[in-house]
Structures are given as C-alpha cells and as structure tokens.
Design an enzyme around this catalytic site. Structure first.
Site, PDB file in Angstrom:
ATOM      1  N   HIS A  64       0.840  -1.192   0.000  1.00  0.00           N
ATOM      2  CA  HIS A  64       0.000   0.000   0.000  1.00  0.00           C
ATOM      3  C   HIS A  64       0.885   1.256   0.000  1.00  0.00           C
ATOM      4  O   HIS A  64       1.922   1.271   0.687  1.00  0.00           O
ATOM      5  CB  HIS A  64      -0.858  -0.018   1.268  1.00  0.00           C
ATOM      6  CG  HIS A  64      -2.097   0.817   1.188  1.00  0.00           C
ATOM      7  ND1 HIS A  64      -2.069   2.182   1.010  1.00  0.00           N
ATOM      8  CD2 HIS A  64      -3.400   0.493   1.280  1.00  0.00           C
ATOM      9  CE1 HIS A  64      -3.304   2.640   1.007  1.00  0.00           C
ATOM     10  NE2 HIS A  64      -4.133   1.668   1.152  1.00  0.00           N
ATOM     11  N   GLY A 108       0.256  -5.195   1.798  1.00  0.00           N
ATOM     12  CA  GLY A 108      -0.926  -5.529   0.997  1.00  0.00           C
ATOM     13  C   GLY A 108      -0.571  -6.110  -0.358  1.00  0.00           C
ATOM     14  O   GLY A 108      -1.378  -6.796  -0.985  1.00  0.00           O
ATOM     15  N   TYR A 138      -5.207  -4.961   9.905  1.00  0.00           N
ATOM     16  CA  TYR A 138      -5.590  -5.535   8.607  1.00  0.00           C
ATOM     17  C   TYR A 138      -7.101  -5.753   8.598  1.00  0.00           C
ATOM     18  O   TYR A 138      -7.771  -5.617   9.617  1.00  0.00           O
ATOM     19  CB  TYR A 138      -4.828  -6.845   8.373  1.00  0.00           C
ATOM     20  CG  TYR A 138      -4.459  -7.008   6.905  1.00  0.00           C
ATOM     21  CD1 TYR A 138      -5.122  -7.899   6.098  1.00  0.00           C
ATOM     22  CD2 TYR A 138      -3.465  -6.213   6.347  1.00  0.00           C
ATOM     23  CE1 TYR A 138      -4.818  -8.015   4.750  1.00  0.00           C
ATOM     24  CE2 TYR A 138      -3.144  -6.329   5.006  1.00  0.00           C
ATOM     25  CZ  TYR A 138      -3.838  -7.236   4.208  1.00  0.00           C
ATOM     26  OH  TYR A 138      -3.535  -7.344   2.875  1.00  0.00           O
TER      27      TYR A 138
HETATM   28  C1  LCV Z   1       4.961   4.683  -0.183  1.00  0.00           C
HETATM   29  C2  LCV Z   1       7.088   3.869  -0.504  1.00  0.00           C
HETATM   30  C3  LCV Z   1       6.695   2.605  -0.026  1.00  0.00           C
HETATM   31  C4  LCV Z   1       5.345   2.439   0.369  1.00  0.00           C
HETATM   32  N1  LCV Z   1       4.521   3.504   0.280  1.00  0.00           N
HETATM   33  O1  LCV Z   1      13.926   1.612  -1.297  1.00  0.00           O
HETATM   34  O2  LCV Z   1      -0.005  -4.450   4.982  1.00  0.00           O
HETATM   35  S1  LCV Z   1      -0.376  -3.242   5.613  1.00  0.00           S
HETATM   36  O3  LCV Z   1      -1.581  -3.324   6.417  1.00  0.00           O
HETATM   37  O4  LCV Z   1       0.750  -2.688   6.372  1.00  0.00           O
HETATM   38  C5  LCV Z   1      -0.673  -2.088   4.328  1.00  0.00           C
HETATM   39  C6  LCV Z   1      -1.202  -0.818   4.901  1.00  0.00           C
HETATM   40  C7  LCV Z   1       0.543  -1.925   3.519  1.00  0.00           C
HETATM   41  O5  LCV Z   1       0.741  -2.543   2.494  1.00  0.00           O
HETATM   42  O6  LCV Z   1       1.466  -0.962   4.045  1.00  0.00           O
HETATM   43  C8  LCV Z   1       2.724  -0.848   3.312  1.00  0.00           C
HETATM   44  C9  LCV Z   1       3.630  -2.003   3.755  1.00  0.00           C
HETATM   45  N2  LCV Z   1       4.948  -1.873   3.077  1.00  0.00           N
HETATM   46  C10 LCV Z   1       6.110  -1.823   3.715  1.00  0.00           C
HETATM   47  O7  LCV Z   1       6.194  -1.845   4.954  1.00  0.00           O
HETATM   48  C11 LCV Z   1       7.348  -1.684   2.843  1.00  0.00           C
HETATM   49  C12 LCV Z   1       7.877  -0.257   3.011  1.00  0.00           C
HETATM   50  N3  LCV Z   1       9.059  -0.065   2.129  1.00  0.00           N
HETATM   51  C13 LCV Z   1      10.277  -0.592   2.470  1.00  0.00           C
HETATM   52  O8  LCV Z   1      10.484  -1.269   3.479  1.00  0.00           O
HETATM   53  C14 LCV Z   1      11.383  -0.318   1.491  1.00  0.00           C
HETATM   54  O9  LCV Z   1      10.988   0.771   0.651  1.00  0.00           O
HETATM   55  C15 LCV Z   1      11.654  -1.549   0.581  1.00  0.00           C
HETATM   56  C16 LCV Z   1      12.322  -2.669   1.432  1.00  0.00           C
HETATM   57  C17 LCV Z   1      10.366  -2.048  -0.069  1.00  0.00           C
HETATM   58  C18 LCV Z   1      12.638  -1.106  -0.533  1.00  0.00           C
HETATM   59  O10 LCV Z   1      13.770  -0.525   0.062  1.00  0.00           O
HETATM   60  P1  LCV Z   1      14.765   0.320  -0.863  1.00  0.00           P
HETATM   61  O11 LCV Z   1      15.896   0.730   0.013  1.00  0.00           O
HETATM   62  O12 LCV Z   1      15.037  -0.420  -2.117  1.00  0.00           O
HETATM   63  P2  LCV Z   1      13.532   2.866  -0.389  1.00  0.00           P
HETATM   64  O13 LCV Z   1      13.090   2.419   0.948  1.00  0.00           O
HETATM   65  O14 LCV Z   1      14.620   3.882  -0.499  1.00  0.00           O
HETATM   66  O15 LCV Z   1      12.216   3.397  -1.165  1.00  0.00           O
HETATM   67  C19 LCV Z   1      12.336   4.054  -2.409  1.00  0.00           C
HETATM   68  C20 LCV Z   1      11.233   5.072  -2.441  1.00  0.00           C
HETATM   69  O16 LCV Z   1       9.969   4.381  -2.436  1.00  0.00           O
HETATM   70  C21 LCV Z   1       9.191   4.847  -1.342  1.00  0.00           C
HETATM   71  C22 LCV Z   1      10.188   5.338  -0.314  1.00  0.00           C
HETATM   72  O17 LCV Z   1       9.568   6.266   0.556  1.00  0.00           O
HETATM   73  C23 LCV Z   1      11.225   5.988  -1.212  1.00  0.00           C
HETATM   74  O18 LCV Z   1      10.701   7.236  -1.641  1.00  0.00           O
HETATM   75  P3  LCV Z   1      11.686   8.532  -1.697  1.00  0.00           P
HETATM   76  O19 LCV Z   1      12.736   8.156  -2.740  1.00  0.00           O
HETATM   77  O20 LCV Z   1      10.755   9.632  -2.119  1.00  0.00           O
HETATM   78  O21 LCV Z   1      12.259   8.688  -0.319  1.00  0.00           O
HETATM   79  N4  LCV Z   1       8.381   3.754  -0.810  1.00  0.00           N
HETATM   80  C24 LCV Z   1       8.801   2.518  -0.548  1.00  0.00           C
HETATM   81  N5  LCV Z   1       7.788   1.787  -0.054  1.00  0.00           N
HETATM   82  N6  LCV Z   1       4.870   1.269   0.802  1.00  0.00           N
HETATM   83  N7  LCV Z   1       6.241   4.911  -0.588  1.00  0.00           N
END
Ligand code: LCV
Length: 260
Positions: A64, A108, A138
């Site tokens: 999400h 999600g 959830y």
């Molecule tokens: C917005 C993002 C996101 C993101 N949203 O790259 O399941 S529930 O109930 O929780 C539901 C509500 C749900 O699905 O919630 C989201 C759950 N997702 C996560 O917890 C994953 C969050 N993301 C991460 O842990 C990392 O981004 C991963 C491991 C996926 C990738 O890491 P990596 O180092 O390759 P970055 O973290 O640097 O992310 C690159 C850009 O994508 C955005 C993040 O904020 C960053 O944006 P900026 O370059 O503007 O800083 N991004 C990543 N995930 N879910 N934005």
C-alpha cells in the site's frame, strides 16, 4: 508517467509494474492503471495474464502507498481502498493471472500477489506482511483471503506477528509459490505455462476460477461478529500507535509504539 506497461503475445497478456522509483507502491494511480490494463485485456478475451515487475527490479511491490493511508479516524483498508479494488479486480478477472516474482513483496502487495492464480518466483522472492510494522489493523476480508491462500493459520500468524519476510523456499514448501526457478529461466518458464493455459478451454477455466472464488468467499459471518471485528479495528486505526506508525515511516525513522 505510466505506472504500468502492457504487452500482448498471442493469447497471453503481460502487465509490468513500472513505478520503480516508489518500488511499485500500490497507490490509487497505480491500481487505477492496473485495473484499466485488466479491463482492456478482458475486452480482448485474453486467456492468461502475467503480472510482473520490471526485469531486475529487487522489489515486486512495496505494498500500500503509505503516504495515501488516512492519518486516523478512517478505516485504512476499507472496501473502496485502492488495495481492495486491485485485489477484487485480480480475483474477478475472467482468466488465470500468473504472478511472476523475482523480488520482495510487502504488506498488501502480498495479498495482491496471493490473489493471483499461480505464483512463480525465484530465490529472490519473499513475502512480508507488515501491518504490525505500521500499526495498521488488517481487514477481515483480507485476512480470510490470506488464510485461504497461505493455508496455515500458524504460518499466517507468524507472518503477521513478526513482519519477517517468508523466504522463497518456505513459500514454496507451503505451496504459496507454485514454482521456484532460476532468474534466467523465470520469464520463459512463466510464459510457457501461460501459453499452455491459453490452449485450454477458456470457458471451462473461467467458470472454474469463478467457482473457486465464490466458494472461497462463502464464509458466513454474522452481522454481530462483523460489527465486533469493525469495533476492534476502529480501536487500532483511531490509536496513537496507528498515527505513530505512519508518521515514522514517512519521517524515515523507527516507530516507537506505546500500545495505545
Ligand atoms: C509509499 C514507498 C513505499 C510504500 N509507500 O527503497 O499491509 S499493511 O496493512 O501494512 C498495508 C497498509 C501496507 O501494504 O502498508 C505498506 C507495507 N509496506 C512496507 O512496509 C514496505 C515499506 N518499504 C520498504 O520497506 C522499502 O521501501 C523496501 C524494502 C520495499 C525497498 O527498500 P529500498 O531501500 O530499495 P527505499 O526504501 O529507499 O524506497 C524508495 C522510495 O519508495 C518509497 C520510499 O519512501 C522511497 O521514496 P523517496 O525516494 O521519495 O524517499 N516507498 C517505498 N515503499 N509502501 N512509498
């Protein structure tokens, strides 16, 4: 900027999630693009679809779009939430959808991937359910769908309670990943299976897919039970922890949960 790309090869459609900058976070815009792609492929009576990220992407989808989650006072995973819209579109698509996964899948997006009909991945594939990382409650339909897809309440509870990624090997052991292949073989293997499906009776497959979905969803829930679940969930999404989880993510810091 397009957030997906679509290609048709014979009777097989390929939808590629291309919002690499945001790790294919399931924003309203990306979900709208996915639903539009599926609509066009439905009109073309495509007989199988492959859903993938771009070659070399280390993240299939980050789940999400956290920046689009309501801050508080509103159900973050309500019926018309983008994630729910996307899951319904995948589950109701008339033909099999094969999720091709060569990277990590988060939150999600795990439900979206597991809503596909066949999952094919590599050793790089992993599946992390992360609502507890964000303080998100959830939703019951999603939990039921995950229970059905994962097939083990114990494994699902470990995934939700630890937020640890399920490895490709473990996902394959429990049947979530139908096949684990080498990265170099992934596209060929997936497209060959899709092409095989496209040679079989589309009507038979369409009706069997719909029956499985309807039977999967045939879980009676009394209104009282549903209302109790909604009350439990409201306690969470109205909490300080919920606001802290989202704020911490957006401020790129670890959340500190007080349990209220
Ligand atoms: C917005 C993002 C996101 C993101 N949203 O790259 O399941 S529930 O109930 O929780 C539901 C509500 C749900 O699905 O919630 C989201 C759950 N997702 C996560 O917890 C994953 C969050 N993301 C991460 O842990 C990392 O981004 C991963 C491991 C996926 C990738 O890491 P990596 O180092 O390759 P970055 O973290 O640097 O992310 C690159 C850009 O994508 C955005 C993040 O904020 C960053 O944006 P900026 O370059 O503007 O800083 N991004 C990543 N995930 N879910 N934005």
């Amino acid at each position: 900027m397009s957030l997906t790309q679509t290609e048709v090869r014979g009777q097989v459609g390929i939808i590629t999630l291309t919002h690499d900058e945001k790790r294919n976070a399931l924003s309203q815009a990306l979900i709208d693009a996915l639903i539009a792609d599926l609509g066009r492929l439905e009109e073309a009576r495509i007989r199988a679809v492959v859903l993938r990220a771009r070659p070399g992407a280390t993240v299939w989808s980050a789940g999400h779009d956290v920046s689009e989650l309501p801050r508080s006072g509103r159900d973050p995973l309500a019926y018309n939430d983008p994630l729910e819209q996307g899951v319904r579109a995948v589950r109701k698509f008339h033909a099999p959808i094969l999720a091709m996964i060569d990277g990590s899948v988060w939150g999600g997006a795990v439900e979206l991937a597991l809503s596909c009909d066949i999952l094919i991945g590599t050793r790089n594939a992993s599946f992390a359910l992360t609502p507890a990382r964000l303080g998100v409650p959830y939703n019951p339909a999603g939990i039921l769908r995950l229970l059905s897809a994962v097939g083990s309440s114990l494994v699902l509870r470990e995934m939700f309670f630890t937020a640890r990624p399920l490895t490709a090997q473990r996902a394959h052991d429990i049947g979530v990943l139908g096949h684990v292949v080498e990265s170099a073989d992934l596209e060929r293997f997936t497209l060959e299976m899709a092409a095989e499906i496209a040679l079989l009776s589309p009507l038979s497959i369409q009706v069997i897919k719909e029956q499985i979905r309807l039977l999967d969803d045939a879980t009676p829930l009394s209104p009282g039970t549903f209302e109790r679940i909604q009350g439990l969930r409201r306690r969470v999404y109205d909490s300080k922890d919920y606001r802290e989880g989202i704020t911490a993510f957006l401020e790129k810091r670890k959340p500190v949960y007080g349990g209220d």
